[in-house]
Design an enzyme around this catalytic site. Structure first.
Site, mmCIF file in Angstrom:
data_model
loop_
_atom_site.group_PDB
_atom_site.id
_atom_site.type_symbol
_atom_site.label_atom_id
_atom_site.label_comp_id
_atom_site.label_asym_id
_atom_site.label_seq_id
_atom_site.Cartn_x
_atom_site.Cartn_y
_atom_site.Cartn_z
ATOM 1 N N HIS A 1 10.980 -5.744 -38.944
ATOM 2 C CA HIS A 1 9.921 -4.748 -39.150
ATOM 3 C C HIS A 1 8.834 -4.922 -38.096
ATOM 4 O O HIS A 1 8.483 -6.052 -37.755
ATOM 5 C CB HIS A 1 9.315 -4.889 -40.546
ATOM 6 C CG HIS A 1 10.285 -4.529 -41.634
ATOM 7 N ND1 HIS A 1 11.204 -5.420 -42.114
ATOM 8 C CD2 HIS A 1 10.494 -3.357 -42.289
ATOM 9 C CE1 HIS A 1 11.942 -4.816 -43.044
ATOM 10 N NE2 HIS A 1 11.531 -3.570 -43.169
ATOM 11 N N ASP B 1 11.980 -1.452 -38.202
ATOM 12 C CA ASP B 1 11.661 -0.399 -39.172
ATOM 13 C C ASP B 1 10.162 -0.272 -39.440
ATOM 14 O O ASP B 1 9.404 -1.240 -39.304
ATOM 15 C CB ASP B 1 12.347 -0.719 -40.507
ATOM 16 C CG ASP B 1 13.834 -0.399 -40.474
ATOM 17 O OD1 ASP B 1 14.388 -0.242 -39.373
ATOM 18 O OD2 ASP B 1 14.432 -0.331 -41.562
ATOM 19 N N ASP B 2 9.800 0.915 -39.867
ATOM 20 C CA ASP B 2 8.497 1.233 -40.487
ATOM 21 C C ASP B 2 7.339 1.451 -39.516
ATOM 22 O O ASP B 2 6.231 1.707 -39.941
ATOM 23 C CB ASP B 2 8.073 0.185 -41.532
ATOM 24 C CG ASP B 2 9.056 0.074 -42.681
ATOM 25 O OD1 ASP B 2 10.023 0.848 -42.712
ATOM 26 O OD2 ASP B 2 8.861 -0.793 -43.552
ATOM 27 N N HIS C 1 13.267 7.393 -40.087
ATOM 28 C CA HIS C 1 13.181 6.541 -41.286
ATOM 29 C C HIS C 1 12.306 7.211 -42.363
ATOM 30 O O HIS C 1 11.600 6.536 -43.080
ATOM 31 C CB HIS C 1 12.602 5.176 -40.872
ATOM 32 C CG HIS C 1 12.746 4.094 -41.901
ATOM 33 N ND1 HIS C 1 13.872 3.913 -42.657
ATOM 34 C CD2 HIS C 1 11.882 3.118 -42.293
ATOM 35 C CE1 HIS C 1 13.696 2.878 -43.467
ATOM 36 N NE2 HIS C 1 12.496 2.380 -43.270
ATOM 37 N N HIS D 1 8.092 7.397 -46.313
ATOM 38 C CA HIS D 1 8.670 6.170 -46.874
ATOM 39 C C HIS D 1 8.406 6.028 -48.380
ATOM 40 O O HIS D 1 8.522 4.951 -48.948
ATOM 41 C CB HIS D 1 8.106 4.945 -46.117
ATOM 42 C CG HIS D 1 9.037 3.759 -46.093
ATOM 43 N ND1 HIS D 1 9.151 2.873 -47.137
ATOM 44 C CD2 HIS D 1 9.888 3.310 -45.149
ATOM 45 C CE1 HIS D 1 10.024 1.925 -46.819
ATOM 46 N NE2 HIS D 1 10.498 2.176 -45.612
#
Ligand SMILES: [Zn+2]
Length: 264
Positions: free
Chosen positions: A230, A71-72, A122, A126
């Protein structure tokens, strides 16, 4: 007699050349299919209802399967390291990217895509405040992110079909807003997925040994794993334990898949 011998030699020579060409062509095909996806995802792909069902049931599966998800990202330092390790270990993963990071590092997303990883959504920034501000802002963030991915991988009308809520759908933050957003996703033919296994790298306090231990503990007695890690710099560095994590699951007999295996 001399002509006959020459002809025999010629036949042998021609056969040799033909065989060599066949071998080279076969090798080329094998190498090529490694980079060709069964499904080219666009807004017109007919995968969504089927995909939704498969994703809902995914973690209750009884097969030993591991879905690595990152993620991210993309991040200029960490993501290429993650990609190197995935390549060495021949594991296809899924990247839940943030739209504005994709715009900063499109070449990394392109590399991930070309190496067979699934590029999923995603959100664009964010930030829960702007993401859930109203319906329009949520829809806009989904679309902007997929547009950024499409631009990076040079695929017009790219649709990722899979979304992950920042902090996860299961987290207690913004419960009501996420419920509404979930309905919007359904209208847009997107599925969403959390995870059922993590090494807690976002806690920022773990050493590599602890990260690996966290992961092993979390995976205990689970068959199908959706693993959260991540690929950013502001958390404990999962890329340092990725190789060992993959090898641990390999020893335990897990197969590695990504979401392409669900949309096929
Ligand atoms: Zn996130």
């Amino acid at each position: 007699m001399k002509i006959f011998i020459l002809t025999k030699k010629s036949i042998f020579f021609i056969s040799f050349i033909v065989l060599t060409i066949l071998i080279i062509f076969t090798l080329y095909l094998v190498f090529k299919t490694d980079n060709v996806f069964a499904v080219e995802l666009t807004y017109n792909s007919i995968v969504s209802s089927n995909l939704n069902e498969k994703i809902t049931k995914l973690t209750s599966g009884k097969e030993k399967k591991a879905y690595f998800t990152f993620d991210d990202g993309p991040n200029a330092t960490i993501t290429p390291k993650v990609l190197d390790i995935l390549k060495e270990e021949n594991v296809k993963a899924t990247f839940f990217v943030i739209g504005k990071n994709v715009e900063e590092h499109p070449e990394i997303v392109k590399r991930a895509y070309e190496e067979g990883h699934y590029i999923a959504n995603h959100s664009y920034d964010h930030h829960n405040n702007s993401l859930y501000k109203n319906e329009e802002s949520f829809i806009k963030q989904i679309k902007m992110t997929d547009e950024a991915i499409g631009k990076a991988i040079e695929k017009k009308d790219y649709c990722s079909y899979v979304f992950r809520f920042p902090n996860g759908y299961m987290s207690s933050q913004n419960k009501e807003k996420k419920k509404k957003a979930r309905e919007l996703l359904e209208e847009m033919n997107y599925s969403y997925i959390d995870w059922n296994c993590l090494n807690n790298d976002s806690m920022k306090k773990y050493t590599s040994t602890q990260l690996l231990e966290n992961l092993k503990k979390c995976a205990k007695n689970k068959d199908t794993l959706v693993i959260l890690m991540h690929d950013t710099k502001d958390v404990s560095n999962s890329s340092l334990v990725l190789k060992d994590s993959i090898r641990y699951f390999k020893e335990k007999g897990y197969k590695f898949e990504n979401f392409y295996d669900l949309v096929e």
